[in-house]
Design a protein around this motif. Structure first.
Motif, PDB file in Angstrom:
ATOM      1  N   SER A 100       0.748  -1.304   0.041  1.00  0.00           N
ATOM      2  CA  SER A 100      -0.027   0.129  -0.051  1.00  0.00           C
ATOM      3  C   SER A 100       0.695   1.311   0.244  1.00  0.00           C
ATOM      4  O   SER A 100       0.588   2.151  -0.394  1.00  0.00           O
ATOM      5  CB  SER A 100      -1.183  -0.104   1.295  1.00  0.00           C
ATOM      6  OG  SER A 100      -0.181  -0.096   2.335  1.00  0.00           O
ATOM      7  N   THR A 137       0.805   4.276  -2.769  1.00  0.00           N
ATOM      8  CA  THR A 137       0.272   5.729  -2.713  1.00  0.00           C
ATOM      9  C   THR A 137       1.519   6.424  -2.571  1.00  0.00           C
ATOM     10  O   THR A 137       1.322   7.736  -2.528  1.00  0.00           O
ATOM     11  CB  THR A 137      -0.077   5.715  -1.109  1.00  0.00           C
ATOM     12  OG1 THR A 137       0.717   5.006  -0.295  1.00  0.00           O
ATOM     13  CG2 THR A 137      -1.670   5.198  -1.208  1.00  0.00           C
ATOM     14  N   GLN A 150      -3.537  -3.171  -6.851  1.00  0.00           N
ATOM     15  CA  GLN A 150      -3.162  -3.802  -5.516  1.00  0.00           C
ATOM     16  C   GLN A 150      -3.919  -4.630  -4.716  1.00  0.00           C
ATOM     17  O   GLN A 150      -5.274  -4.595  -5.069  1.00  0.00           O
ATOM     18  CB  GLN A 150      -2.987  -2.507  -4.388  1.00  0.00           C
ATOM     19  CG  GLN A 150      -4.067  -1.750  -4.462  1.00  0.00           C
ATOM     20  CD  GLN A 150      -3.907  -0.419  -3.596  1.00  0.00           C
ATOM     21  OE1 GLN A 150      -3.237  -0.538  -2.465  1.00  0.00           O
ATOM     22  NE2 GLN A 150      -4.322   0.724  -4.009  1.00  0.00           N
ATOM     23  N   LEU A 210      -4.457  -6.624  -1.188  1.00  0.00           N
ATOM     24  CA  LEU A 210      -3.752  -6.583   0.327  1.00  0.00           C
ATOM     25  C   LEU A 210      -4.429  -7.565   1.271  1.00  0.00           C
ATOM     26  O   LEU A 210      -5.829  -7.438   1.048  1.00  0.00           O
ATOM     27  CB  LEU A 210      -4.313  -4.932   0.781  1.00  0.00           C
ATOM     28  CG  LEU A 210      -3.741  -4.016  -0.306  1.00  0.00           C
ATOM     29  CD1 LEU A 210      -4.188  -2.523   0.476  1.00  0.00           C
ATOM     30  CD2 LEU A 210      -1.978  -4.045  -0.189  1.00  0.00           C
ATOM     31  N   ILE A 245      -1.938  -0.723   7.312  1.00  0.00           N
ATOM     32  CA  ILE A 245      -2.252   0.699   6.575  1.00  0.00           C
ATOM     33  C   ILE A 245      -1.456   1.721   7.235  1.00  0.00           C
ATOM     34  O   ILE A 245      -0.753   2.337   6.850  1.00  0.00           O
ATOM     35  CB  ILE A 245      -3.524   0.806   6.362  1.00  0.00           C
ATOM     36  CG1 ILE A 245      -3.858  -0.424   5.366  1.00  0.00           C
ATOM     37  CG2 ILE A 245      -3.676   1.991   5.357  1.00  0.00           C
ATOM     38  CD1 ILE A 245      -3.414  -0.383   3.925  1.00  0.00           C
ATOM     39  N   ASN A 248      -0.571   5.302   5.227  1.00  0.00           N
ATOM     40  CA  ASN A 248      -1.075   5.312   3.750  1.00  0.00           C
ATOM     41  C   ASN A 248      -2.392   5.725   3.665  1.00  0.00           C
ATOM     42  O   ASN A 248      -2.680   6.095   2.661  1.00  0.00           O
ATOM     43  CB  ASN A 248      -0.787   4.057   3.044  1.00  0.00           C
ATOM     44  CG  ASN A 248       0.755   3.608   3.085  1.00  0.00           C
ATOM     45  OD1 ASN A 248       1.490   4.737   3.206  1.00  0.00           O
ATOM     46  ND2 ASN A 248       0.920   2.414   3.551  1.00  0.00           N
ATOM     47  N   THR A 267      -4.488   6.715  -7.355  1.00  0.00           N
ATOM     48  CA  THR A 267      -4.208   5.676  -6.671  1.00  0.00           C
ATOM     49  C   THR A 267      -4.698   4.301  -7.348  1.00  0.00           C
ATOM     50  O   THR A 267      -5.848   4.394  -7.736  1.00  0.00           O
ATOM     51  CB  THR A 267      -4.620   5.474  -5.219  1.00  0.00           C
ATOM     52  OG1 THR A 267      -4.086   6.653  -4.248  1.00  0.00           O
ATOM     53  CG2 THR A 267      -4.322   4.086  -4.413  1.00  0.00           C
ATOM     54  N   ALA A 283      -7.955  -1.323  -6.103  1.00  0.00           N
ATOM     55  CA  ALA A 283      -7.458  -2.304  -4.839  1.00  0.00           C
ATOM     56  C   ALA A 283      -8.710  -3.727  -4.395  1.00  0.00           C
ATOM     57  O   ALA A 283      -9.801  -3.250  -4.596  1.00  0.00           O
ATOM     58  CB  ALA A 283      -7.457  -1.318  -3.499  1.00  0.00           C
ATOM     59  N   TYR A 334      -8.577   2.448   4.919  1.00  0.00           N
ATOM     60  CA  TYR A 334      -7.808   2.632   3.595  1.00  0.00           C
ATOM     61  C   TYR A 334      -9.127   2.366   2.635  1.00  0.00           C
ATOM     62  O   TYR A 334      -9.125   3.236   1.534  1.00  0.00           O
ATOM     63  CB  TYR A 334      -7.061   1.383   3.445  1.00  0.00           C
ATOM     64  CG  TYR A 334      -6.219   1.521   2.112  1.00  0.00           C
ATOM     65  CD1 TYR A 334      -5.267   2.469   2.005  1.00  0.00           C
ATOM     66  CD2 TYR A 334      -5.937   0.579   1.171  1.00  0.00           C
ATOM     67  CE1 TYR A 334      -4.514   2.988   1.076  1.00  0.00           C
ATOM     68  CE2 TYR A 334      -5.197   0.756   0.100  1.00  0.00           C
ATOM     69  CZ  TYR A 334      -4.408   1.975   0.156  1.00  0.00           C
ATOM     70  OH  TYR A 334      -3.504   2.019  -0.975  1.00  0.00           O
TER      71      TYR A 334
END
Length: 292
Positions: A154, A158, A169, A171, A176, A206, A214, A217, A236
């Motif tokens: 992350s 970013t 991304q 995760l 975060i 982040n 960005t 995700a 996030y």
């Protein structure tokens, strides 16, 4: 009996077609631009773990039939070691079977305060993979991370530079934030040291650095995670949503922390299926088989 043997042969054939031998490449063959200050030899506290990493590398598993995607995985370990098994190399065959070239980043430990080092390695890994786009049939490169590796991923998503932005991304139960009450304390200590400034804490929190640029995700967490609070993923998610970034969030009621690719995780079939669907429909909807 014959049918059973034919089934085994079929599985072995699929495996051989979807996976190739890994290629390990030094991340900084001419020396890294920063140092983590570690001088002791690299060690393995367990067979699937590595500690004291000061010579980073990228372990690449090229897909035999590439679909244009590549994923760089950052294993977790609280920034003190790397879980190279269930959060790294164990997923190679699964990704390769989807036509995705997969790489595991053996990044350097920050050694209680050398906070630029993991990010430096992650961005270099993305640049390095871009140099092999034609060779491995890559069009989009994503960054993936679990636990503290989720913080590495992350952070790359970013804090990227012009030539190192990931295209997406993934995760898994990520760290975060570095803010007290939200962060994983061990990861914060290893990354920022004992007495970080508020400015440094904000820099590596982040959720504060999401912008409309960005990358999209996919986030996975469990409500009963006692190591990294689920609020890391929630904060996030909210930041991504606020900035108009496409985000998918899955929160399961139980599973704790650190399950990675273990078969013992109750929702393994669900989360792996959801990742496959997300990559196919959201990240690579115009999928074609790229000729090598």
């Amino acid at each position: 009996m014959i049918r059973h043997l034919l089934g085994i042969v079929f599985v072995l054939l699929v495996t051989s077609l979807s996976a190739q031998k890994p290629v390990e490449m030094k991340l900084w063959p001419n020396g890294a631009p920063d140092s983590n200050g570690i001088t002791v030899p690299e060690s393995k506290p367990r067979a699937d773990r590595v500690a004291n990493v000061s010579d980073p590398s990228l372990i690449v598993y090229p897909a035999s039939k590439p679909n244009g995607l590549a994923v760089i995985a950052c294993p977790g370990g609280g920034y003190a070691f790397l879980s190279m098994g269930q959060e790294g190399c164990d997923m190679a065959q699964w990704f390769n079977a989807q036509g995705i070239t997969y790489a595991v980043l053996k990044y350097r430990m920050p050694n209680k305060g050398h906070c630029t080092v993991p990010l430096s390695d992650a961005l270099q890994a993305i640049r390095m993979m871009r140099g092999y786009e034609d060779r491995w049939g890559i069009r989009k490169i994503g960054i993936m991370g679990a636990s503290a590796g989720g913080h590495v991923a992350s952070t790359a998503a970013t804090h990227f530079t012009e030539d190192s932005r990931p295209d997406f991304q993934i995760l898994l139960y990520p760290v975060i934030s570095m803010k007290m009450g939200l962060t994983h304390q061990g990861s914060r200590l290893e990354l920022l040291g004992e007495t970080p400034s508020e400015e440094l804490v904000d820099t590596y929190s982040n959720e504060l650095h999401v912008t409309p640029n960005t990358p999209p995700a996919f986030i996975l967490h469990c409500s009963d995670d006692k190591v990294v609070p689920v609020e890391n993923s929630l904060s996030y998610y909210q930041a991504l949503k606020k900035n108009g970034v496409s985000v998918t969030l899955h929160i399961y009621p139980r599973g704790g922390h650190g399950f990675g690719y273990y078969d013992t995780f109750h929702y393994k079939r669900q989360w792996t299926g959801e990742v496959e669907k997300w990559l196919r429909e959201e990240i690579n909807p115009d999928v074609i088989k790229v000729k090598k």
